[in-house]
Every structure is written in C-alpha cells, then in structure tokens.
Design an enzyme around this catalytic site. Structure first.
Site, PDB file in Angstrom:
ATOM      1  N   ASP A  33       0.729   1.572  17.898  1.00 38.67           N
ATOM      2  CA  ASP A  33       0.108   0.456  16.807  1.00 38.67           C
ATOM      3  C   ASP A  33       0.997  -0.563  16.746  1.00 38.67           C
ATOM      4  O   ASP A  33       0.450  -1.746  16.340  1.00 38.67           O
ATOM      5  CB  ASP A  33       0.023   1.231  15.515  1.00 38.67           C
ATOM      6  CG  ASP A  33      -1.004   0.915  14.388  1.00 38.67           C
ATOM      7  OD1 ASP A  33      -2.209   0.528  14.969  1.00 38.67           O
ATOM      8  OD2 ASP A  33      -0.553   0.586  13.449  1.00 38.67           O
ATOM      9  N   HIS A 256      13.839  -4.478   3.887  1.00 37.49           N
ATOM     10  CA  HIS A 256      13.431  -5.700   3.725  1.00 37.49           C
ATOM     11  C   HIS A 256      14.076  -6.587   2.465  1.00 37.49           C
ATOM     12  O   HIS A 256      14.530  -7.426   2.638  1.00 37.49           O
ATOM     13  CB  HIS A 256      11.877  -5.747   3.465  1.00 37.49           C
ATOM     14  CG  HIS A 256      11.424  -5.172   4.806  1.00 37.49           C
ATOM     15  ND1 HIS A 256      11.897  -5.305   6.219  1.00 37.49           N
ATOM     16  CD2 HIS A 256      10.046  -4.600   4.890  1.00 37.49           C
ATOM     17  CE1 HIS A 256      11.034  -4.267   6.824  1.00 37.49           C
ATOM     18  NE2 HIS A 256       9.976  -4.091   6.158  1.00 37.49           N
ATOM     19  N   THR A 412       4.737 -27.061  -0.844  1.00 37.10           N
ATOM     20  CA  THR A 412       3.736 -26.081  -0.184  1.00 37.10           C
ATOM     21  C   THR A 412       4.028 -26.492   1.339  1.00 37.10           C
ATOM     22  O   THR A 412       3.335 -27.473   1.478  1.00 37.10           O
ATOM     23  CB  THR A 412       2.561 -26.112  -0.879  1.00 37.10           C
ATOM     24  OG1 THR A 412       2.687 -25.676  -2.268  1.00 37.10           O
ATOM     25  CG2 THR A 412       1.550 -25.117  -0.131  1.00 37.10           C
TER      26      THR A 412
END
Length: 511
Positions: A33, A256, A412
């Site tokens: 996977d 993480h 952004t």
C-alpha cells in the site's frame, strides 16, 4: 570537537555525497500500500522534474509472484496520467523499472536480488544503492540483515530508508536500533517522518529565524500557549487491525506532531547542516519531562449522529473490547528559559469533522488600558490542506466610530505562489536521501528522546484496563470535554468578533 570529527568522517565514508550517477533504488515491499500510494508516485514526480540521478534504475522487490509486464501494469496503476504528456513520461519512467520476487527471510531470495542488481550495474563504475523499506516493522530487522549480507555494494555508497513506526515504546525502539547497528552505520540510515518533508513544516525555520519580528516575540514573555492539531475526517476504514496495535498516540503524536513541536521550540542552529539542526531538536526533547496522565484526554469514535457512519468497534478488523484511542489531546511542557510555563497542546484524531493539520500560536492578552478586553493575537500555520500562514490581529473598522474588528494578515500559498508547484513530502525526502542530507530525517538519539517522553504514558494506558476512552460521534470535533480541557491550559477561544477565515462577513466588536 567530537561532532566536528564525526562530520569529517561522514564526508570520508560518502554519507553526505550526492548520488548523481550509477545509482539504483530498490523498493522493498513494491506491491504494498505504501509503495502504491507514496513511494512510486514520488519517484515518478522526481523523474518528471528531472531530479533523479542520470541513468538511474528502480528495482521493485516483494513476495508477490508476477512477471515484468504485470509489474509494469501495477506501476502504471499507481500513477495518475491526466495528460498525454504525462502518459508519455510514465512510459519512459517504466523503462527504468524492473521487478524481482522473493521472500524477506531467505538468503536465496536476496542472493537472487543481488544477482539482478549486478546484472543491471555491469557497465557502471560504481554501485550506489538506495534501499527503500516500504515494509511492515515485523520484517525490518530480518530484511536489513539480508541486505547487508547479500546486497551491500562492494564499490559504492549504500543508504537505507526506513519508514515508521520505529518501535512501539522506548525499549522496542532501542532493540530495533541495536539490531540495525552491526550492519548499518547511523549515517547510512534515513528514518522517514514524512511531516518533515511538508512545505509548511520546512518553512518553520525560515519563518522563525529569518524574520526578526517573529524571533523577538517567540518566547514565554509573549506567547501564552501553542496548539498543534491533526484532524482526519475518516475512520480506520478496514485498517483497524494495524491501527488497533498502535493507536493515535503512536501513529501521529510521538512522531509527526512532536517533530513539529521541536522545530517550533528549538534554538537557532549555528548552521543549516543536518547535525546542527538535529542537535537543537534533541536539546528541546531533553528539556521535556515525560507526558503526565493528568495532562491527557483520550477518545474513541462511535457512530455518527445520523447513524450513517460506523463506530470504531463496528469495524470488522477491530476487537470488540478495544480500548484503543482514536483521539488524544495532551499537553507537553518544556523546562528551559525560553518556554518555561508555556503549554504545548497537541491534538490528534480520526473520524472528526474536517481534514486539517495546523499550528496555532496564541499570544498573551493586552493586560491593561483601553484595549485590555480585546481578542488575542494568533499566528496560524496551516500545514494542510491549502497551505497558508496568517496572523489574527485587531484593527479599526473603517468608519466614523472607534470600533474594532478581528482581521488577518494572510499569506495563502495557492494565491501568492500560484505559478509554483508545492512538492509532495515524499518527493522532497527521497531527493534529500539521494543528496545525503539528513536534515529532515530522524536521528537515533532524537528517536530515543521522543520515546522517553511518551513511553510512561503509553504503558500507563495499556496497563490500566479500567481506563476507557471517551466516546465521541463520528464527524464531530472530538470528545465533549475538549474545549474545557484546552481552556484549562490557557487557550481562549473567542468568537466575539464573529471572526471567520477566510473572511466572509464582518461583525464589529464595540469597545
């Protein structure tokens, strides 16, 4: 002195050498996977943009029996080709790919792999080999031993890329490191935490230390609390067997989110070298006490309120009596001059109301004078999706009266850098490994320090069977006590200004 010597030795043994020619990448677990979703798409992305070494070969290795054509059919299925140009590039990429099937615990299988590597390297001056272990942790040690014994190059550089999880607790992590030590030097090992390859995470150092107005306020005198949030809108979806063994804390928080925390909290490194950056990250971890159970809440998702989404324990792959947390919020404390007293709140969960990873730094209140009741400033770094940085600030609402409104300074990325492509994290990290740059990979002592923080909590939760995670509805924000929990550590949620981001309407906050 010792660090200088170590870096000199690294240069001599080739660990920091960029691999430009005569290189083979071996993907172990090529039918799995991870290879399907991440490894091969990343390799193709690097190939498309001409970042792979000249003349590179990519060898897939897995237990699945298939011929060359069947393997290439699989590789093609891993990669999207929305245009004719990309389809032609994929054809060229497939010309680099070969496949060998074999077991993970048999000498003959790896001798067969070595023979295949020697065949495709026969016209090369060197044999540089990068082994990407896209494998379950149960076979890490066996495969690493086989690679060293049978496939280690006699004339060239060898590197091994290892995926998380790196153990389940401090002892198992140390056992894994000890098993790797006889065969692989630390400078040959690249432990991937893919969050370190994300654009906004890599930007933290530049933003902090390249902008004096941030650096000057980046401490306990100005910052009240820091939140690091990871939210997924889906559940285990048939992967409950794997997830139930590890849980959300091991799966996301110990690696993480903690990596993000160290980058936020570290001191300025003396250089951009991998060792200088990782030295500072380790100093942060060593200044942190183990997570205390009193600073933690855990949850497990139940059915959605409308009944359309199943509960965690309704997944056929999950034990019916599972106590595995699918949500956790916890608070870490750093005992040093810069951060003493500032809570670092980490939140992570599955089956929540949205997909989002963000960092939210909340500054202290204006404590006195005419603006003492004004909303707090916040610096928000949106890691994914829609990468952005914005500062929530107070401003006068245009007009004749003295009314304030919460607004933002907004960067952004898709608007500001519309002509640039943000690379996938795995593309960035594989390229770093080819360059020999360890900056965005996890060092052994860093891994040890992170497990030292989390292992007591994990054992406490595993051993105390009476601790049951709080149930929260699939598609909600998490357990109902979450807001009270974060508020108890100083976080102030304010909707007094009717603030939204992106801004859709304005409601003034009258002084």
């Amino acid at each position: 002195m010792s660090a200088t010597i170590a870096r000199a030795e690294e240069q001599q043994n080739g660990s920091t050498v960029e691999l430009k020619d005569d290189t083979v990448i071996v993907v172990l677990g090529a039918s799995g996977d991870l290879a399907k979703k991440k490894t091969f798409p990343a390799l193709f992305g690097l190939f498309r943009n001409k970042f792979l070494p000249k003349g590179i070969k990519i060898v897939g290795y897995a237990r699945t029996q298939m011929d060359h054509n069947e393997y290439l059919k699989r590789v093609r299925s891993y990669i999207k080709t929305p245009t004719k140009e990309i389809e032609e590039q994929l054809n060229s990429f497939c010309e680099l790919c070969t496949y060998i099937s074999g077991q993970y615990d048999q000498d003959d299988s790896f001798k067969n792999l070595a023979k295949h590597l020697e065949e495709i390297e026969k016209n090369q001056k060197e044999q540089n080999r990068v082994f990407y272990m896209a494998l379950p942790p149960s076979v890490f040690i066996t495969v690493s031993e086989q690679l060293k014994r049978n496939c280690y190059p006699k004339n060239g550089v060898a590197r091994i890329i290892v995926e998380k999880p790196f153990g389940k607790d401090l002892q198992s992590s140390r056992d894994l490191q000890k098993a790797l030590e006889p065969n692989w030097k630390e400078e040959e090992i690249f432990r991937i935490d893919h969050y370190l390859g994300k654009e906004m995470v890599k930007n933290i150092l530049i933003m902090r230390f390249g902008n004096e107005f941030f650096n000057a306020t980046w401490n306990r005198h100005h910052i009240d609390n820091v939140q690091i949030t990871f939210k997924e809108p889906f559940g285990t979806e048939g992967r409950g067997g794997y997830f139930d063994e590890f849980g959300i804390i091991r799966d996301v928080m110990q690696n993480h989110l903690l990596q993000v925390l160290t980058l936020l909290a570290m001191e300025r490194p003396i250089s951009f070298s991998a060792e200088d950056i990782r030295d500072e990250k380790v100093r942060v971890l060593r200044a942190m006490d183990p997570i205390q159970p009193k600073d933690v809440i855990i949850g497990q998702y139940g059915r959605s309120l409308d009944g359309s989404k199943p509960a965690y324990k309704e997944d056929d792959t999950v034990p019916q009596d599972s106590r595995c947390p699918t949500f956790c919020a916890l608070v870490a404390h750093i005992k040093n001059e810069r951060w003493d007293g500032v809570p670092f709140i980490m939140k992570a969960g599955k089956a929540l109301n949205e997909q989002k990873t963000e960092i939210r730094i909340q500054f202290k209140d204006v404590t006195s004078g005419i603006f003492k009741d004004i909303p707090r400033n916040e610096l928000v770094i949106r890691v994914q999706p829609n990468e952005s940085v914005y500062i929530k600030m107070n401003s006068k609402l245009p007009g004749l009266s003295m009314q304030t409104v919460v607004t933002e300074l907004d960067l952004t990325y898709r608007r500001r850098f519309s002509d640039l492509k943000i690379p996938e994290a795995y593309e960035s990290l594989i390229l770093d490994a080819l360059k020999g740059d360890h900056s965005n990979f996890v060092r052994d002592d860093e891994l040890d320090a992170s497990w030292r923080m989390f292992t007591p909590l994990l054992h406490y939760l595993d051993d105390n069977k009476e601790i049951i995670p709080m149930e929260y509805p699939y598609g909600s924000r998490g357990p109902s006590v979450l807001d009270d929990f974060t508020a108890s550590y100083g976080y102030k949620f304010s909707d007094a200004a009717g603030y939204q981001w992106p801004l859709t309407h304005t409601t003034p906050n009258r002084l």
